[in-house]
Design an enzyme around this catalytic site. Structure first.
Site, mmCIF file in Angstrom:
data_model
loop_
_atom_site.group_PDB
_atom_site.id
_atom_site.type_symbol
_atom_site.label_atom_id
_atom_site.label_comp_id
_atom_site.label_asym_id
_atom_site.label_seq_id
_atom_site.Cartn_x
_atom_site.Cartn_y
_atom_site.Cartn_z
ATOM 1 N N SER A 283 -2.159 -10.353 3.131
ATOM 2 C CA SER A 283 -2.039 -9.066 3.806
ATOM 3 C C SER A 283 -1.506 -9.340 5.204
ATOM 4 C CB SER A 283 -3.407 -8.381 3.885
ATOM 5 O OG SER A 283 -3.309 -7.177 4.620
ATOM 6 N N ASP B 137 -7.648 0.000 10.933
ATOM 7 C CA ASP B 137 -6.475 0.846 11.132
ATOM 8 C C ASP B 137 -6.686 2.288 10.690
ATOM 9 O OD1 ASP B 137 -4.965 -1.026 12.373
ATOM 10 O OD2 ASP B 137 -3.766 -1.579 10.636
ATOM 11 N N ASP C 220 0.818 -1.217 0.000
ATOM 12 C CA ASP C 220 0.000 0.000 0.000
ATOM 13 C C ASP C 220 0.846 1.259 0.000
ATOM 14 O OD1 ASP C 220 -2.423 -1.451 0.106
ATOM 15 O OD2 ASP C 220 -2.232 -1.670 2.271
ATOM 16 N N ARG D 46 -0.705 0.993 16.818
ATOM 17 C CA ARG D 46 -1.214 2.178 16.131
ATOM 18 C C ARG D 46 -1.201 3.464 16.959
ATOM 19 N NH1 ARG D 46 0.460 -0.629 12.654
ATOM 20 N NH2 ARG D 46 -0.835 -1.658 11.088
#
Length: 409
Positions: A179, A127, A18, A98
């Protein structure tokens, strides 16, 4: 958002699929803006190799690599372990990282005078919410660009096509394009054959597992490990004192080689859908198990039962991106108070994917063998239980008599 005003952005950069293609996409769609890439090192090891060269080659002006591993463990992970926080049995590996990454992104964006902050999270995942709520807590006035909510790319296949067309080097191929998210605490696997819950994960396929091996491949001899806790925090393994990074690294090693920490779940995402994921959390599962075991002898019943409710709520808070909130602070204050006596040693036996209890001691133990014994004792009068039962069962007795009097079923 007025794209003409975007001259400089800070990009959350992992070097994965990404974020790799986001750099050329930003150049094409945001007036060739300057891109400052920021990679949060939360223990993903070899994934950081060659990252600076790749970022600069694809168009970034610079790359920050921020070592956030210890901060993540000390400020988020270990408090969550003390609380016993989980989300549908998921040990929150991605969610733990995160808040810390978002905080540092915001700080760098302010230092750099960035016009926007960019992330590569999809519009389907958790996320995007975790990053953006963290950014709102520390840089509330800086706008966020989320390419997945803007571009025409619809799938990971199309992402690979875009990367190939723009000469962006990738470490994956179309056949192994799971992923993944990795840090010192865990590794997640999603996509491909795992999208169908009917398919068994390929645990025994070479290269699928990265942090350990399957239970079938684990040794025939068990491994014993003794973990020492001080006020709810693990401080030593087998008598050797370590910091948080050392503790998790060592437990990952022991758990990985014994097939510990595999979880296959269909979880309920924040955005409303169910999603299947396979997680490797070898050290984390050991640490949670050891801490829970120690609390069984050091916490009184009412505190332990109420704390379980708090643990579920904190797990939801972490999963649902609300770490930076007054409620989190209040819960952690409560948890810290409960841990004053959670000191002692826990021994576990690791064997072919199983964590087997093998002994627990604490100077603050509430377990009294003289009271609990089935043998003769002088501290517990068993005749006292009759009066207790009469009082405890009084409401049940009154209800039964009323029903009989009124011929109620």
């Amino acid at each position: 958002m007025n794209k003409e005003k975007i001259k400089k952005v800070v990009l959350a950069y992992s070097g994965g699929l990404d974020t790799s293609i986001i750099i050329p996409w930003l150049k094409e769609n945001y007036n060739n803006c300057e891109i400052v890439a920021v990679s949060g090192n939360v223990g993903q090891a070899d994934e950081l190799e060659g990252l600076e060269e790749k970022a600069l080659k694809t168009g970034a002006s610079k790359l920050y690599v921020e070592d956030l591993t210890k901060e993540m463990l000390d400020e988020v992970v270990f408090p969550a372990v003390m609380a016993g926080a989980k989300y549908e049995n998921y040990l929150l590996g991605t969610a733990f990282a995160r808040p810390i990454i978002a905080k540092r992104l915001a700080e760098i964006a302010i230092e750099e005078g960035a016009d926007a902050i960019v992330h590569g999270c999809t519009g389907k995942g958790n996320d995007q919410v975790r990053f953006e709520l963290g950014l709102k807590a520390f840089a509330p006035d800086i706008p966020v660009i989320a390419p997945w909510r803007e571009w025409d790319i619809k799938s990971r296949e199309e992402e690979i096509d875009y990367a190939e067309a723009h000469n962006v080097p990738l470490k994956i191929n179309r056949e192994t394009n799971y992923s993944k998210d990795k840090n010192i605490w865990h590794l997640s696997h999603e996509g491909l054959d795992l999208e169908d819950p009917a398919n068994e994960p390929l645990y025994n396929k070479e290269g699928f597992l990265e942090m350990g091996i399957s239970p079938e491949q684990a040794p025939d001899e068990p491994t014993y490990v003794k973990i020492h806790f001080e006020k709810g925090i693990a401080t030593a393994i087998d008598g050797v004192e370590m910091d948080s990074v050392g503790i998790v690294t060592k437990l990952n090693e022991l758990g990985g080689k014994n097939g510990i920490g595999l979880l296959d779940i269909v979880e309920d995402r924040l955005v409303g859908m169910k999603c299947r994921g396979v997680y490797e959390t070898p050290g984390g599962e050991i640490l949670y198990s050891a801490h829970e075991y120690l609390e069984t002898i050091t916490l009184d019943k009412e505190t332990m039962h109420y704390k379980a409710l708090v643990a579920q709520k904190l797990g939801e808070i972490l999963y649902n991106a609300q770490w930076f909130s007054p409620l989190t602070e209040a819960i952690l204050a409560f948890v810290k108070e409960t841990q004053k006596t959670v000191t002692g040693d826990v021994t576990l036996k690791l064997y072919k994917g199983n964590i087997i209890k093998a002994g627990v001691t604490s100077p603050y133990s509430l377990y009294d063998p003289e009271i609990a014994t089935f043998d003769e004792d002088e501290v517990y009068n068993q005749a006292d239980s009759a009066g207790f039962i009469n009082l405890y069962g009084l409401s049940t007795k009154v209800m039964a008599k009323m029903k009989k009097k009124n011929n109620l079923d």
